[in-house]
Design a protein around this motif. Structure first.
Motif, PDB file in Angstrom:
ATOM      1  N   ALA A  27       0.786  -1.071  -0.170  1.00  0.00           N
ATOM      2  CA  ALA A  27      -0.070  -0.111   0.187  1.00  0.00           C
ATOM      3  C   ALA A  27       1.080   1.381   0.148  1.00  0.00           C
ATOM      4  CB  ALA A  27      -1.100  -0.058   1.296  1.00  0.00           C
ATOM      5  N   GLY A  28       1.842   1.195   0.796  1.00  0.00           N
ATOM      6  CA  GLY A  28       2.788   2.520   0.705  1.00  0.00           C
ATOM      7  C   GLY A  28       3.762   2.763  -0.950  1.00  0.00           C
ATOM      8  N   LEU A  29       4.135   1.820  -1.227  1.00  0.00           N
ATOM      9  CA  LEU A  29       4.412   1.615  -2.570  1.00  0.00           C
ATOM     10  C   LEU A  29       3.622   2.071  -3.035  1.00  0.00           C
ATOM     11  CD1 LEU A  29       6.923  -1.394  -2.620  1.00  0.00           C
ATOM     12  CD2 LEU A  29       7.783   0.836  -2.273  1.00  0.00           C
ATOM     13  N   GLU A  30       1.893   1.563  -3.617  1.00  0.00           N
ATOM     14  CA  GLU A  30       1.575   2.184  -4.260  1.00  0.00           C
ATOM     15  C   GLU A  30       1.516   3.647  -4.347  1.00  0.00           C
ATOM     16  OE1 GLU A  30      -2.481   1.098  -3.553  1.00  0.00           O
ATOM     17  OE2 GLU A  30      -2.434  -0.535  -6.354  1.00  0.00           O
ATOM     18  N   ARG A  31       1.950   4.114  -3.477  1.00  0.00           N
ATOM     19  CA  ARG A  31       0.848   5.785  -2.862  1.00  0.00           C
ATOM     20  C   ARG A  31       2.484   6.635  -3.950  1.00  0.00           C
ATOM     21  NH1 ARG A  31      -1.322   4.659   1.740  1.00  0.00           N
ATOM     22  NH2 ARG A  31       0.109   4.346   3.165  1.00  0.00           N
ATOM     23  N   ILE A  32       3.278   6.498  -3.648  1.00  0.00           N
ATOM     24  CA  ILE A  32       4.554   7.093  -4.561  1.00  0.00           C
ATOM     25  C   ILE A  32       4.210   6.972  -5.916  1.00  0.00           C
ATOM     26  CG2 ILE A  32       7.052   6.926  -4.764  1.00  0.00           C
ATOM     27  CD1 ILE A  32       7.421   4.518  -2.480  1.00  0.00           C
ATOM     28  N   PRO A  33       4.228   8.298  -5.872  1.00  0.00           N
ATOM     29  CA  PRO A  33       3.954   8.280  -7.404  1.00  0.00           C
ATOM     30  C   PRO A  33       4.925   8.213  -8.714  1.00  0.00           C
ATOM     31  CG  PRO A  33       3.515  11.014  -6.276  1.00  0.00           C
ATOM     32  CD  PRO A  33       3.964   9.642  -5.414  1.00  0.00           C
ATOM     33  N   ASN A  34       4.482   7.122  -9.681  1.00  0.00           N
ATOM     34  CA  ASN A  34       5.250   7.411 -10.660  1.00  0.00           C
ATOM     35  C   ASN A  34       6.419   8.654 -10.490  1.00  0.00           C
ATOM     36  OD1 ASN A  34       6.455   5.056 -11.573  1.00  0.00           O
ATOM     37  ND2 ASN A  34       4.606   5.713 -12.787  1.00  0.00           N
ATOM     38  N   SER A  35       6.082   9.724 -10.509  1.00  0.00           N
ATOM     39  CA  SER A  35       6.994  11.473 -11.543  1.00  0.00           C
ATOM     40  C   SER A  35       7.783  11.185 -10.752  1.00  0.00           C
ATOM     41  CB  SER A  35       5.474  12.863 -11.461  1.00  0.00           C
ATOM     42  OG  SER A  35       4.763  12.510 -10.068  1.00  0.00           O
ATOM     43  N   LEU A  36       7.946  10.893  -9.232  1.00  0.00           N
ATOM     44  CA  LEU A  36       9.109  11.211  -8.174  1.00  0.00           C
ATOM     45  C   LEU A  36       9.719  10.287  -8.625  1.00  0.00           C
ATOM     46  CD1 LEU A  36       8.583  13.032  -5.712  1.00  0.00           C
ATOM     47  CD2 LEU A  36       8.068  11.329  -4.571  1.00  0.00           C
ATOM     48  N   LEU A  37       9.906   9.169  -8.924  1.00  0.00           N
ATOM     49  CA  LEU A  37      10.836   7.937  -9.512  1.00  0.00           C
ATOM     50  C   LEU A  37      11.436   8.384 -10.492  1.00  0.00           C
ATOM     51  CD1 LEU A  37       9.535   3.970  -8.209  1.00  0.00           C
ATOM     52  CD2 LEU A  37      10.483   6.749  -7.211  1.00  0.00           C
ATOM     53  N   GLU A  38      10.550   9.144 -11.399  1.00  0.00           N
ATOM     54  CA  GLU A  38      11.278   9.353 -12.980  1.00  0.00           C
ATOM     55  C   GLU A  38      11.992  11.065 -12.772  1.00  0.00           C
ATOM     56  OE1 GLU A  38       7.292  10.212 -15.143  1.00  0.00           O
ATOM     57  OE2 GLU A  38       7.448   7.941 -15.324  1.00  0.00           O
ATOM     58  N   ALA A  39      11.785  11.313 -11.787  1.00  0.00           N
ATOM     59  CA  ALA A  39      12.545  13.028 -11.842  1.00  0.00           C
ATOM     60  C   ALA A  39      13.996  12.605 -11.518  1.00  0.00           C
ATOM     61  CB  ALA A  39      11.498  13.744 -10.524  1.00  0.00           C
ATOM     62  N   SER A  40      14.146  11.089 -10.475  1.00  0.00           N
ATOM     63  CA  SER A  40      15.139  10.865  -9.688  1.00  0.00           C
ATOM     64  C   SER A  40      15.448  10.556 -10.418  1.00  0.00           C
ATOM     65  CB  SER A  40      14.333   9.775  -8.688  1.00  0.00           C
ATOM     66  OG  SER A  40      16.394   8.562  -8.074  1.00  0.00           O
ATOM     67  N   ALA A  41      15.697   9.886 -11.861  1.00  0.00           N
ATOM     68  CA  ALA A  41      16.528   9.000 -12.778  1.00  0.00           C
ATOM     69  C   ALA A  41      16.990  10.339 -13.746  1.00  0.00           C
ATOM     70  CB  ALA A  41      15.227   7.713 -13.887  1.00  0.00           C
ATOM     71  N   ASP A  42      15.984  11.202 -13.921  1.00  0.00           N
ATOM     72  CA  ASP A  42      16.176  12.044 -14.754  1.00  0.00           C
ATOM     73  C   ASP A  42      17.352  13.582 -14.303  1.00  0.00           C
ATOM     74  OD1 ASP A  42      14.431  11.843 -16.833  1.00  0.00           O
ATOM     75  OD2 ASP A  42      12.840  13.036 -16.222  1.00  0.00           O
ATOM     76  N   LEU A  43      17.395  13.150 -12.804  1.00  0.00           N
ATOM     77  CA  LEU A  43      18.012  13.682 -12.268  1.00  0.00           C
ATOM     78  C   LEU A  43      20.237  13.130 -11.730  1.00  0.00           C
ATOM     79  CD1 LEU A  43      16.291  15.764  -9.401  1.00  0.00           C
ATOM     80  CD2 LEU A  43      17.861  17.081 -11.853  1.00  0.00           C
ATOM     81  N   GLY A  44      20.057  11.564 -12.673  1.00  0.00           N
ATOM     82  CA  GLY A  44      21.079  10.939 -12.646  1.00  0.00           C
ATOM     83  C   GLY A  44      20.620  10.241 -11.677  1.00  0.00           C
ATOM     84  N   ARG A  72      20.249   6.143  -9.600  1.00  0.00           N
ATOM     85  CA  ARG A  72      20.792   4.915 -10.554  1.00  0.00           C
ATOM     86  C   ARG A  72      19.020   4.115  -9.534  1.00  0.00           C
ATOM     87  NH1 ARG A  72      26.208   3.693 -13.260  1.00  0.00           N
ATOM     88  NH2 ARG A  72      25.160   2.205 -12.933  1.00  0.00           N
ATOM     89  N   ALA A  73      18.960   3.306 -10.005  1.00  0.00           N
ATOM     90  CA  ALA A  73      18.270   2.512  -9.119  1.00  0.00           C
ATOM     91  C   ALA A  73      18.082   2.185  -7.119  1.00  0.00           C
ATOM     92  CB  ALA A  73      18.133   0.993  -9.363  1.00  0.00           C
ATOM     93  N   GLY A  74      19.659   1.444  -7.471  1.00  0.00           N
ATOM     94  CA  GLY A  74      19.842   2.023  -5.411  1.00  0.00           C
ATOM     95  C   GLY A  74      19.977   2.950  -4.740  1.00  0.00           C
ATOM     96  N   MET A  75      20.315   3.890  -5.942  1.00  0.00           N
ATOM     97  CA  MET A  75      19.974   5.620  -4.743  1.00  0.00           C
ATOM     98  C   MET A  75      18.953   5.771  -4.993  1.00  0.00           C
ATOM     99  SD  MET A  75      22.262   8.751  -6.013  1.00  0.00           S
ATOM    100  CE  MET A  75      23.696   8.842  -5.087  1.00  0.00           C
ATOM    101  N   THR A  76      17.885   5.576  -6.108  1.00  0.00           N
ATOM    102  CA  THR A  76      16.281   6.391  -6.154  1.00  0.00           C
ATOM    103  C   THR A  76      15.907   5.469  -4.603  1.00  0.00           C
ATOM    104  OG1 THR A  76      17.193   6.091  -8.096  1.00  0.00           O
ATOM    105  CG2 THR A  76      14.468   6.032  -7.481  1.00  0.00           C
TER     106      THR A  76
END
Lengths: 267, 303
Positions: B197-214, B216-220
């Motif tokens: 339930a907690g993971l479902e609440r995290i918006p996708n855009s947040l993860l994309e922003a993290s990836a865009d800012l460089g 990597r999976a582990g750091m995100t």
């Protein structure tokens, strides 16, 4: 999409492994119920349905099953009445200490079962209440209230108020409004809460061991005693499998009734 | 809306009485509220809180050393002295709390990948199926699951058979690691569901922003996902920790070991009620402390 193909494959594999871990013991249990051998060694030696017949013919199992059914039914009815009253109070009124109500109902399942069990037993003994089926019902009703309450509160929250107001405007008193408007609105919540409470009571063993005394056995208590006697194990396998089915089927129905909003409950 | 009058017209007296009662309640909402709450609060208050109080009192009551009967209102601290003077009790308490923490960590590690897969990778249809698959075993009888593990762990059981080709024997039923495995098994779904339930609440855009800012999976995961998951982890751990803490059937049936629950159970079975009552205070206090900590982490909003 952020996950790389490798991460996705690893996650898929981990999911499969965890699911296998969750279901392996239940599958092994089901296999043992049809095992020809009296010994509990793996692998099974052959297929038989004999143990089902033996379980059905065992008078101790039938008495325990009857006790379980009576206790679960009575505890469920008490829990539904108490849960509905509390849910109406919390959802339809504002009062001091409102947040404490749900906390109080959660306590009997939040505190360790052994504490709940020994607390109830000590006060039964102190006040001279003989242990038996009635004390099992009292104990079970106490921790079943929370599932009934949770289901009904969730439904009342989603139920629009306007029909109740219209009913009052048209001259119905509060009892008639409850009977004709509110009750039909929460009917499926009552049913699903009741099924969950039933399953919770039917499975309970820790509190039951304390509340039952020496004479009265429910199905889980019978299993608990019988699993320490090696020559009863084949019949225990059968009863255990049936117990899983009897408790999972009502929950499955309840889940369909509530549109999948039930996530978790008792042990 | 029509109000049928027919059958009731025959009962004028009862009708007027019921009318009078309900109209009185209509005019007095506070009284209605009190009537609604009297039953449920009375039950929990008298039956449950009352029993807890009785249990607490027992801890301070003396026991007749001859008959073994508890003497109500004969105050003493004997039970606490008995517990404090015997080092076995503190060993058992530490062992239980240690295993409960270990079970909690194990369940977090097992729950994270499956919850992540369910929330972010599986198709909606698969997600629904997985949710049911994780939830159903939660409702299968606790005792039956413990029993199934007994058959798996015993010397000639499934595990021994599966390990035999590697020259390893089955663990038998007296290893403390068995308690760790079985408790982790029992409470795992309680951890998967809040994390999902907690993971479902995290918006996708947040993860994309993290990836865009460089990132990597582990750091995100460490910097973006994990901090947001803390309330869910705390919520799940309430179940894994408290249910492990109070268990006495698992250590008894699969590990032949003593936990806090066994001390309480054994003492009450032997008629030593004051010691059982005094020792019960320990898991209650630990649990209340744990609940207070997890509430600060936001666990109660994720339950």
């Amino acid at each position: 999409m952020v996950e790389s193909p490798l991460v996705r494959a690893l996650l898929r594999a981990a999911t499969a492994l965890v699911l296998a871990f969750i279901y392996l013991p239940l599958i092994i249990l089901a296999v043992y119920a049809f095992n020809e051998s009296k010994l509990a060694a793996w692998p099974p030696t052959g297929f038989t349905l004999d143990w089902f017949g033996e379980a059905a013919a065992n008078p101790a199992i039938r008495t325990a099953l009857l006790n379980s059914l009576v206790a679960a039914t009575a505890a469920t009815l008490i829990a539904l009445v108490l849960g509905t009253l509390a849910a109406l109070a919390v959802q339809r009124y504002d009062f001091f200490g409102k947040n404490t109500v749900s906390f109080l109902f959660v306590l009997p399942i939040a505190l360790p079962g052994v504490v709940t069990g020994i607390a109830l037993q000590s006060s039964f003994k102190l006040f001279g209440v003989g242990l038996g089926l009635p004390t099992i019902i009292i104990a079970h009703a106490t921790f079943c209230v929370v599932v009934a309450y949770n289901n009904i509160v969730a439904r009342l929250r989603r139920l629009p108020r306007s029909p109740e107001e219209a009913s009052a405007d048209l001259g119905a008193d509060s009892w008639m409004t409850f009977r004709r408007i509110t009750l039909p609105g929460v009917r499926t919540a009552l049913l699903s809460g009741g099924l969950l409470a039933f399953a919770l009571s039917f499975d309970e063993v820790i509190v039951t061991l304390f509340a039952a005394g020496a004479g009265t056995k429910t199905i889980p208590v019978w299993i608990f005693n019988a699993m320490q006697r090696p020559n009863e194990l084949p019949v225990v396998n059968v009863v255990a499998l049936l117990l899983v089915l009897i408790s999972v089927i009502p929950v499955w129905i309840a889940q369909r009734l509530s549109g999948g909003e039930i996530a978790r409950g008792g042990r | 809306m029509s109000i049928p009058e027919g059958p009731r017209a025959n009962l004028p007296q009862r009708r007027s009485l019921s009318r009078r009662v309900t109209s009185w309640f209509n005019a007095h909402p506070r009284a209605t509220l009190r009537t609604l709450l009297a039953g449920p609060l009375g039950w929990i208050g008298l039956v449950y809180l009352g029993s807890l109080l009785v249990l607490l009192l027992h801890a301070f009551w003396a026991k007749d050393s001859f008959t073994g009967k508890v003497e109500p209102f004969n105050w003493t601290l004997d039970a606490f002295i008995q517990i404090a003077s015997n080092p076995v009790y503190s060993t058992i308490a530490l062992r239980t709390i240690g295993i409960a923490l270990l079970v909690t960590i194990t369940d977090v590690l097992l729950a994270l990948p499956i919850a992540y897969y369910m929330a972010r990778i599986a198709s909606p249809r698969k997600r629904g199926l997985l949710l049911v698959a994780v939830t159903m075993p939660l409702w299968a009888s606790y005792l039956v699951k413990v029993y199934a593990w007994r058959t798996i762990l015993q010397g000639n059981g499934f595990l021994g058979w599966a390990l035999a080709p590697f020259g390893i024997e089955g663990p038998g039923l007296s290893e403390i690691t068995n308690a760790w495995i079985v408790l982790s098994y029992l409470w795992l779904p309680y951890m998967i569901l809040p994390i999902y339930a907690g993971l479902e609440r995290i918006p996708n855009s947040l993860l994309e922003a993290s990836a865009d800012l460089g990132g990597r999976a582990g750091m995100t995961f460490r910097r973006v996902i994990f901090p947001q998951l803390i309330p869910a982890l705390a919520a799940g751990s309430i179940f894994t920790f408290s249910l492990s803490l109070g268990d006495y059937i698992v250590p008894d049936l699969v590990a032949d070991a003593k936990f806090i629950g066994n001390v309480i159970y054994d003492n009450s079975a032997l008629g030593n009620f004051p010691v059982a009552a005094a020792f019960s205070i320990l898991p209650v206090v630990v649990m209340i402390g744990y609940l207070l900590v997890t509430r600060r982490l936001g666990a109660f909003d994720s339950l």
